[in-house]
Scaffold this motif. Sequence first.
Motif, PDB file in Angstrom:
ATOM      1  N   TYR A 233      -0.992   0.176  -5.656  1.00 21.80           N
ATOM      2  CA  TYR A 233      -0.009   0.956  -4.895  1.00 21.80           C
ATOM      3  C   TYR A 233      -0.656   1.563  -3.645  1.00 21.80           C
ATOM      4  O   TYR A 233      -0.077   1.523  -2.555  1.00 21.80           O
ATOM      5  CB  TYR A 233       0.596   2.049  -5.791  1.00 21.80           C
ATOM      6  CG  TYR A 233       1.567   2.922  -5.050  1.00 21.80           C
ATOM      7  CD1 TYR A 233       2.819   2.421  -4.671  1.00 21.80           C
ATOM      8  CD2 TYR A 233       1.229   4.220  -4.678  1.00 21.80           C
ATOM      9  CE1 TYR A 233       3.702   3.208  -3.947  1.00 21.80           C
ATOM     10  CE2 TYR A 233       2.099   5.007  -3.960  1.00 21.80           C
ATOM     11  CZ  TYR A 233       3.346   4.494  -3.595  1.00 21.80           C
ATOM     12  OH  TYR A 233       4.202   5.269  -2.858  1.00 21.80           O
ATOM     13  N   GLN A 234      -1.871   2.085  -3.796  1.00 20.81           N
ATOM     14  CA  GLN A 234      -2.578   2.649  -2.642  1.00 20.81           C
ATOM     15  C   GLN A 234      -2.879   1.582  -1.579  1.00 20.81           C
ATOM     16  O   GLN A 234      -2.780   1.845  -0.382  1.00 20.81           O
ATOM     17  CB  GLN A 234      -3.901   3.297  -3.075  1.00 20.81           C
ATOM     18  CG  GLN A 234      -3.725   4.619  -3.798  1.00 20.81           C
ATOM     19  CD  GLN A 234      -3.023   5.648  -2.934  1.00 20.81           C
ATOM     20  OE1 GLN A 234      -3.301   5.781  -1.747  1.00 20.81           O
ATOM     21  NE2 GLN A 234      -2.083   6.367  -3.520  1.00 20.81           N
ATOM     22  N   LEU A 235      -3.235   0.393  -2.015  1.00 21.56           N
ATOM     23  CA  LEU A 235      -3.491  -0.700  -1.060  1.00 21.56           C
ATOM     24  C   LEU A 235      -2.217  -0.979  -0.263  1.00 21.56           C
ATOM     25  O   LEU A 235      -2.261  -1.178   0.948  1.00 21.56           O
ATOM     26  CB  LEU A 235      -3.914  -1.983  -1.782  1.00 21.56           C
ATOM     27  CG  LEU A 235      -5.207  -1.969  -2.600  1.00 21.56           C
ATOM     28  CD1 LEU A 235      -5.513  -3.364  -3.142  1.00 21.56           C
ATOM     29  CD2 LEU A 235      -6.377  -1.476  -1.772  1.00 21.56           C
ATOM     30  N   GLN A 236      -1.104  -0.981  -0.998  1.00 20.87           N
ATOM     31  CA  GLN A 236       0.187  -1.235  -0.351  1.00 20.87           C
ATOM     32  C   GLN A 236       0.541  -0.142   0.653  1.00 20.87           C
ATOM     33  O   GLN A 236       1.041  -0.423   1.730  1.00 20.87           O
ATOM     34  CB  GLN A 236       1.268  -1.201  -1.418  1.00 20.87           C
ATOM     35  CG  GLN A 236       1.856  -2.513  -1.758  1.00 20.87           C
ATOM     36  CD  GLN A 236       2.877  -2.280  -2.846  1.00 20.87           C
ATOM     37  OE1 GLN A 236       2.541  -2.058  -3.971  1.00 20.87           O
ATOM     38  NE2 GLN A 236       4.106  -2.311  -2.523  1.00 20.87           N
ATOM     39  N   VAL A 237       0.293   1.111   0.247  1.00 21.79           N
ATOM     40  CA  VAL A 237       0.629   2.240   1.126  1.00 21.79           C
ATOM     41  C   VAL A 237      -0.121   2.102   2.455  1.00 21.79           C
ATOM     42  O   VAL A 237       0.450   2.289   3.525  1.00 21.79           O
ATOM     43  CB  VAL A 237       0.264   3.584   0.450  1.00 21.79           C
ATOM     44  CG1 VAL A 237       0.283   4.728   1.448  1.00 21.79           C
ATOM     45  CG2 VAL A 237       1.211   3.865  -0.703  1.00 21.79           C
ATOM     46  N   HIS A 238      -1.391   1.717   2.372  1.00 26.12           N
ATOM     47  CA  HIS A 238      -2.166   1.566   3.598  1.00 26.12           C
ATOM     48  C   HIS A 238      -1.653   0.414   4.452  1.00 26.12           C
ATOM     49  O   HIS A 238      -1.729   0.448   5.670  1.00 26.12           O
ATOM     50  CB  HIS A 238      -3.653   1.341   3.273  1.00 26.12           C
ATOM     51  CG  HIS A 238      -4.364   2.612   2.989  1.00 26.12           C
ATOM     52  ND1 HIS A 238      -5.063   3.289   3.948  1.00 26.12           N
ATOM     53  CD2 HIS A 238      -4.452   3.344   1.867  1.00 26.12           C
ATOM     54  CE1 HIS A 238      -5.559   4.393   3.414  1.00 26.12           C
ATOM     55  NE2 HIS A 238      -5.205   4.443   2.151  1.00 26.12           N
ATOM     56  N   TYR A 239      -1.162  -0.600   3.772  1.00 29.21           N
ATOM     57  CA  TYR A 239      -0.750  -1.800   4.491  1.00 29.21           C
ATOM     58  C   TYR A 239       0.617  -1.640   5.152  1.00 29.21           C
ATOM     59  O   TYR A 239       0.804  -1.984   6.306  1.00 29.21           O
ATOM     60  CB  TYR A 239      -0.718  -2.970   3.496  1.00 29.21           C
ATOM     61  CG  TYR A 239      -0.382  -4.294   4.105  1.00 29.21           C
ATOM     62  CD1 TYR A 239      -1.190  -4.850   5.089  1.00 29.21           C
ATOM     63  CD2 TYR A 239       0.738  -5.000   3.682  1.00 29.21           C
ATOM     64  CE1 TYR A 239      -0.890  -6.088   5.636  1.00 29.21           C
ATOM     65  CE2 TYR A 239       1.041  -6.240   4.224  1.00 29.21           C
ATOM     66  CZ  TYR A 239       0.224  -6.774   5.199  1.00 29.21           C
ATOM     67  OH  TYR A 239       0.522  -7.988   5.730  1.00 29.21           O
ATOM     68  N   THR A 240       1.529  -1.106   4.388  1.00 35.25           N
ATOM     69  CA  THR A 240       2.915  -1.120   4.882  1.00 35.25           C
ATOM     70  C   THR A 240       3.551   0.255   4.915  1.00 35.25           C
ATOM     71  O   THR A 240       4.695   0.387   5.304  1.00 35.25           O
ATOM     72  CB  THR A 240       3.796  -1.976   3.953  1.00 35.25           C
ATOM     73  OG1 THR A 240       3.687  -1.441   2.640  1.00 35.25           O
ATOM     74  CG2 THR A 240       3.381  -3.417   3.967  1.00 35.25           C
ATOM     75  N   GLY A 241       2.835   1.245   4.433  1.00 32.82           N
ATOM     76  CA  GLY A 241       3.471   2.543   4.304  1.00 32.82           C
ATOM     77  C   GLY A 241       4.338   2.592   3.058  1.00 32.82           C
ATOM     78  O   GLY A 241       5.279   3.368   2.968  1.00 32.82           O
ATOM     79  N   GLY A 242       4.043   1.746   2.056  1.00 31.44           N
ATOM     80  CA  GLY A 242       4.716   1.865   0.766  1.00 31.44           C
ATOM     81  C   GLY A 242       5.494   0.639   0.349  1.00 31.44           C
ATOM     82  O   GLY A 242       5.631   0.362  -0.827  1.00 31.44           O
ATOM     83  N   GLU A 243       5.982  -0.132   1.316  1.00 33.76           N
ATOM     84  CA  GLU A 243       6.741  -1.314   0.923  1.00 33.76           C
ATOM     85  C   GLU A 243       5.804  -2.392   0.411  1.00 33.76           C
ATOM     86  O   GLU A 243       4.604  -2.363   0.662  1.00 33.76           O
ATOM     87  CB  GLU A 243       7.523  -1.851   2.121  1.00 33.76           C
ATOM     88  CG  GLU A 243       8.766  -1.030   2.377  1.00 33.76           C
ATOM     89  CD  GLU A 243       9.319  -1.286   3.752  1.00 33.76           C
ATOM     90  OE1 GLU A 243       9.463  -2.466   4.093  1.00 33.76           O
ATOM     91  OE2 GLU A 243       9.563  -0.310   4.472  1.00 33.76           O
ATOM     92  N   ASP A 244       6.369  -3.374  -0.283  1.00 25.67           N
ATOM     93  CA  ASP A 244       5.541  -4.403  -0.868  1.00 25.67           C
ATOM     94  C   ASP A 244       4.807  -5.191   0.203  1.00 25.67           C
ATOM     95  O   ASP A 244       5.326  -5.445   1.276  1.00 25.67           O
ATOM     96  CB  ASP A 244       6.403  -5.349  -1.713  1.00 25.67           C
ATOM     97  CG  ASP A 244       5.697  -5.679  -3.003  1.00 25.67           C
ATOM     98  OD1 ASP A 244       4.607  -6.249  -2.914  1.00 25.67           O
ATOM     99  OD2 ASP A 244       6.241  -5.338  -4.069  1.00 25.67           O
ATOM    100  N   ALA A 245       3.544  -5.567  -0.121  1.00 28.35           N
ATOM    101  CA  ALA A 245       2.702  -6.216   0.886  1.00 28.35           C
ATOM    102  C   ALA A 245       3.123  -7.656   1.179  1.00 28.35           C
ATOM    103  O   ALA A 245       2.651  -8.261   2.132  1.00 28.35           O
ATOM    104  CB  ALA A 245       1.241  -6.176   0.440  1.00 28.35           C
ATOM    105  N   GLN A 246       3.959  -8.220   0.311  1.00 27.83           N
ATOM    106  CA  GLN A 246       4.302  -9.631   0.546  1.00 27.83           C
ATOM    107  C   GLN A 246       5.801  -9.833   0.544  1.00 27.83           C
ATOM    108  O   GLN A 246       6.510  -9.130  -0.114  1.00 27.83           O
ATOM    109  CB  GLN A 246       3.684 -10.513  -0.541  1.00 27.83           C
ATOM    110  CG  GLN A 246       2.176 -10.563  -0.405  1.00 27.83           C
ATOM    111  CD  GLN A 246       1.542 -11.383  -1.528  1.00 27.83           C
ATOM    112  OE1 GLN A 246       1.864 -12.531  -1.719  1.00 27.83           O
ATOM    113  NE2 GLN A 246       0.642 -10.764  -2.241  1.00 27.83           N
TER     114      GLN A 246
END
Length: 246
Positions: A233-246
């Motif tokens: 979840y933290q990886l996702q937050v950094h990537y998209t601001g919370g939305e799913d990375a893919q």
Amino acid sequence: MYTVFFIGTAGSGKSSLVASLSTWMEDQGYDIGIVNLDPAAEYLPYVPDIDIRDRISARKIMKQYKLGPNASIIAAVDMVVTEAERIKEEMEVVGAPIYLIDTPGQMELFAFRQSGAYLVQKLSDVHSLVVYVADAVYIQTIDGFATTMLLALSSRIRFKKPQILVVNKADLLTEDAISNIINWAEDPETLLESIDLPNYEKEILRSVANMGGFITPLFVSAKTGEGLDKLYYQLQVHYTGGEDAQ
Ligand code: GDP
Ligand code: MG
């Protein structure tokens, strides 16, 4: 392409965490790639998509240049730089949207020599992140906590990337140890009161803590899988601001 680098002291569980997080993510249906940048790894608990050992092996360098084990590992890690361009190309060919990147066992070879920061820069696309992996057994002592925070800070200075602080091997911690660690992070005075340090060093530590240098970590276990969902979840937050990375 989103690249996530795993950094941390020797034996903290970088490779194990790459293995269990990648399995966890694959089970959830995510497409991920794994890169091994450790030329001295004897055994990897995962199957990498790209493996630096195919090109550079500390063992071969040891024989070829008649170096001792330590010198050959240093030479091998330095030589990884020469492969940076090709690794990047291979990552593009494999085409995974997210890469988990495992780094050399001994953190200082990667973090505190020229090669590591260059590699992180070179292999980072638009989005990249460092996961600092701390060892649960070490961080549960007062001195261990303080020095871990300073090492994590050093690596932030070194890599200039957003960073997540993870305590791995949480399966070895009691509830009390976990709440101590959280307490020290959230209320640094509790740590500063009990740490045994000369005044000057204590004041330096206090400044670091007051400037937000003590970070509340995420507790995970590569062994039991606890906390992997939170890490993802933290990886996702950094990537998209919370939305799913893919
Ligand atoms: P690295 O040097 O940072 O890549 O560390 P490794 O992944 O090779 O792990 C070092 C040792 O710690 C191995 O013996 C692992 O089995 C052990 N280890 C790794 N993660 C965990 C964990 O979550 N819990 C426990 N109990 N042991 C772990
Ligand atoms: Mg390793």
